[in-house]
Design a protein around this motif. Sequence first.
Motif, PDB file in Angstrom:
ATOM      1  N   LEU A 321       0.801  -1.221   0.000  1.00 59.30           N
ATOM      2  CA  LEU A 321       0.000   0.000   0.000  1.00 59.30           C
ATOM      3  C   LEU A 321       0.839   1.280   0.000  1.00 59.30           C
ATOM      4  N   ALA A 322       2.016   1.260   0.636  1.00 62.94           N
ATOM      5  CA  ALA A 322       2.841   2.469   0.698  1.00 62.94           C
ATOM      6  C   ALA A 322       3.236   2.971  -0.691  1.00 62.94           C
ATOM      7  N   PRO A 323       3.655   2.107  -1.619  1.00 67.99           N
ATOM      8  CA  PRO A 323       3.964   2.605  -2.968  1.00 67.99           C
ATOM      9  C   PRO A 323       2.762   3.259  -3.646  1.00 67.99           C
ATOM     10  N   LEU A 324       1.554   2.729  -3.411  1.00 66.58           N
ATOM     11  CA  LEU A 324       0.365   3.361  -3.994  1.00 66.58           C
ATOM     12  C   LEU A 324       0.138   4.739  -3.405  1.00 66.58           C
ATOM     13  N   LEU A 325       0.401   4.887  -2.110  1.00 60.70           N
ATOM     14  CA  LEU A 325       0.300   6.203  -1.481  1.00 60.70           C
ATOM     15  C   LEU A 325       1.320   7.163  -2.084  1.00 60.70           C
ATOM     16  N   ALA A 326       2.522   6.649  -2.324  1.00 62.70           N
ATOM     17  CA  ALA A 326       3.552   7.485  -2.952  1.00 62.70           C
ATOM     18  C   ALA A 326       3.126   7.897  -4.362  1.00 62.70           C
ATOM     19  N   LEU A 327       2.515   6.966  -5.097  1.00 65.00           N
ATOM     20  CA  LEU A 327       2.038   7.281  -6.444  1.00 65.00           C
ATOM     21  C   LEU A 327       0.944   8.340  -6.394  1.00 65.00           C
ATOM     22  N   LEU A 328       0.081   8.259  -5.370  1.00 64.97           N
ATOM     23  CA  LEU A 328      -0.956   9.281  -5.195  1.00 64.97           C
ATOM     24  C   LEU A 328      -0.324  10.655  -4.955  1.00 64.97           C
ATOM     25  N   LEU A 329       0.708  10.721  -4.133  1.00 61.11           N
ATOM     26  CA  LEU A 329       1.387  11.989  -3.873  1.00 61.11           C
ATOM     27  C   LEU A 329       2.000  12.559  -5.156  1.00 61.11           C
ATOM     28  N   VAL A 330       2.609  11.673  -5.943  1.00 58.90           N
ATOM     29  CA  VAL A 330       3.217  12.113  -7.200  1.00 58.90           C
ATOM     30  C   VAL A 330       2.152  12.657  -8.149  1.00 58.90           C
ATOM     31  N   SER A 331       0.978  12.011  -8.167  1.00 53.24           N
ATOM     32  CA  SER A 331      -0.087  12.445  -9.079  1.00 53.24           C
ATOM     33  C   SER A 331      -0.627  13.830  -8.726  1.00 53.24           C
ATOM     34  N   LEU A 332      -0.345  14.294  -7.528  1.00 52.28           N
ATOM     35  CA  LEU A 332      -0.830  15.602  -7.079  1.00 52.28           C
ATOM     36  C   LEU A 332       0.234  16.682  -7.192  1.00 52.28           C
ATOM     37  N   GLN A 333       1.354  16.389  -7.857  1.00 53.64           N
ATOM     38  CA  GLN A 333       2.445  17.346  -8.034  1.00 53.64           C
ATOM     39  C   GLN A 333       2.539  17.762  -9.509  1.00 53.64           C
TER      40      GLN A 333
END
Length: 568
Positions: A321-333
């Motif tokens: 799940l942590a990589p998906l959270l990181a991907l979510l953060l990237v998608s908001l930049q």
Amino acid sequence: MTASLWSSRVMLSGDVLRRGPAIAIIYVTLAVVILYPVVIIFTEPFSGTDISLTTSFIRVFSDSEVIRALGNTFLISLVSVIIAAFIGVALAWLVARTDMPGKGFFDPLNMIPFYLSSIVGALSWQVILAPRTGLLNVFLSDILGPQAILNIYSVGGISFVLGLFYAPYIYLFTLGSLQSMDPSLEEAARMSGASVLRTAFRVTLPLSAPAIFSASLLVFVTCAGIFGVPLVLGAPGRVDTLSTLIFRAVGDYPADYGEAAVLSLALFAFTASLIALQLYLLRGKAFITVTGKAYRPGLLKLGGWRWAGFALNSVYLLLVLAPLLALLLVSLQNTWTGVFEWGRMTLENYRKVLFLEDVARRGLFNSLFISVIGATIAVAFCGLLALILHRTRLPMRRGIAFLAMVPVALPGIVLGVAFLMAFISTPLYGTIWLIMIAYIVHYLPTGVRNMESLVQAVSRELDESARMSGANWRQAMMRIVIPLIAPGMVSTWILLFVTFIREVSASMILYTYGTETMTMALIQIMEYEPYGVSGAFGILQTVLLLLCVVLIRWLAKLDFSRSRLLAV
């Protein structure tokens, strides 16, 4: 008249499926979509020339690049299986046979990677462990220096991601075996003085060996032919596998179909030999874990180690799940430099994916169309084959079972190459129907096996009673057998729907402009768009997929509850 005699007459008389044309149509269909592409790929390396198959193999495998790719394929498959087996078996044992806290919470969550696209998983770990812009690598390099950088673009990185995402396969196989095991076997070992771990290694796991071995072999074969993760994580690090070389041979201009066919045959031979090895090793072996004696499932007491098991399962979910959270953060930049900054927060990436990217919209529509229609056709066809195999006495019906199992030895990319060579000059080429047929054929063994188990679980006495009351074969199946197996059919449909919507290997070979699927659209977006846009599409694909699974399961439960109320 005895029951067996009546059963024989029921199975042989009054059957619309008993007539020759019906069985002939099924054989012709399977021959066209399975045998014909396989024959084409076997003959392509020396078609139109006097070169032998042996000469073609020597020419291709004398290339050092191919030898390295072959070694990478074997090593990635082996390491992936070791990681997946360790995680899957350990978690299954903790959930099924111990008093680990939170088992009801962990059990469904352990299956999350099964519902996710491995392409999205690879992209997520790329965000974390890319050598220069990975979130974790930037953090570690700031603290420990550049020497602390971890490289996801390697054989180890590819194997790690595949192991995490295929652990649920081994978990599911092992969990079912452990849950049905008679606990008296473990109790006897404990009474003899064996510790918890010794009991697990000497009694529990050996009795689950067939399930573990079958699941491990499935993962090994799948990883050997997988294409998406080696493409995303292998290309930047110049790590080739047989599947990526096959794609390059077909995708380059001019396409080298001869080399693609030889590499596909090598991959096919590799997977087929492993499946044959499994059948040989398990032939005649008895692993009886369920007896006729009633028993109450018992749990092993772990004591203080209960929380160690809790921590192990939590770490696995964190890695998923942590990589998906990181991907979510990237998608908001708006720009990704390896560090999340509040000043760069934006929803522009989502607006671009939803309203500006034509390939994203096409991929969404095509994937939903292929998955919904394809899964429906597959369940209906597999159900028909299962009924023919176990509810009729049609001549040569065992041949149908053999043909239906042939695709199990064909990796997705090999099947894609075979379909390309077989149907490139037909009207089917360049349509989503060809991709849909390839998906159905690729997962035909899964569908048939699932439907066979459902049909065999229904006693023949039920439909035989209907036949004795005057119903014909079709009426007995439609009114008795199919309603009883309907919940299982819905589960099979969900399994195929999820599998189709995240499939990439076959569609990567067969797609053309306008027939892109979601995974193909994501790969294309990754090629010419920044991380943020790719991340936004990956997050949307993941959310959509999980929502579809939840909605379908809810509708299935609602329909099943209504059926039970009507029955009462």
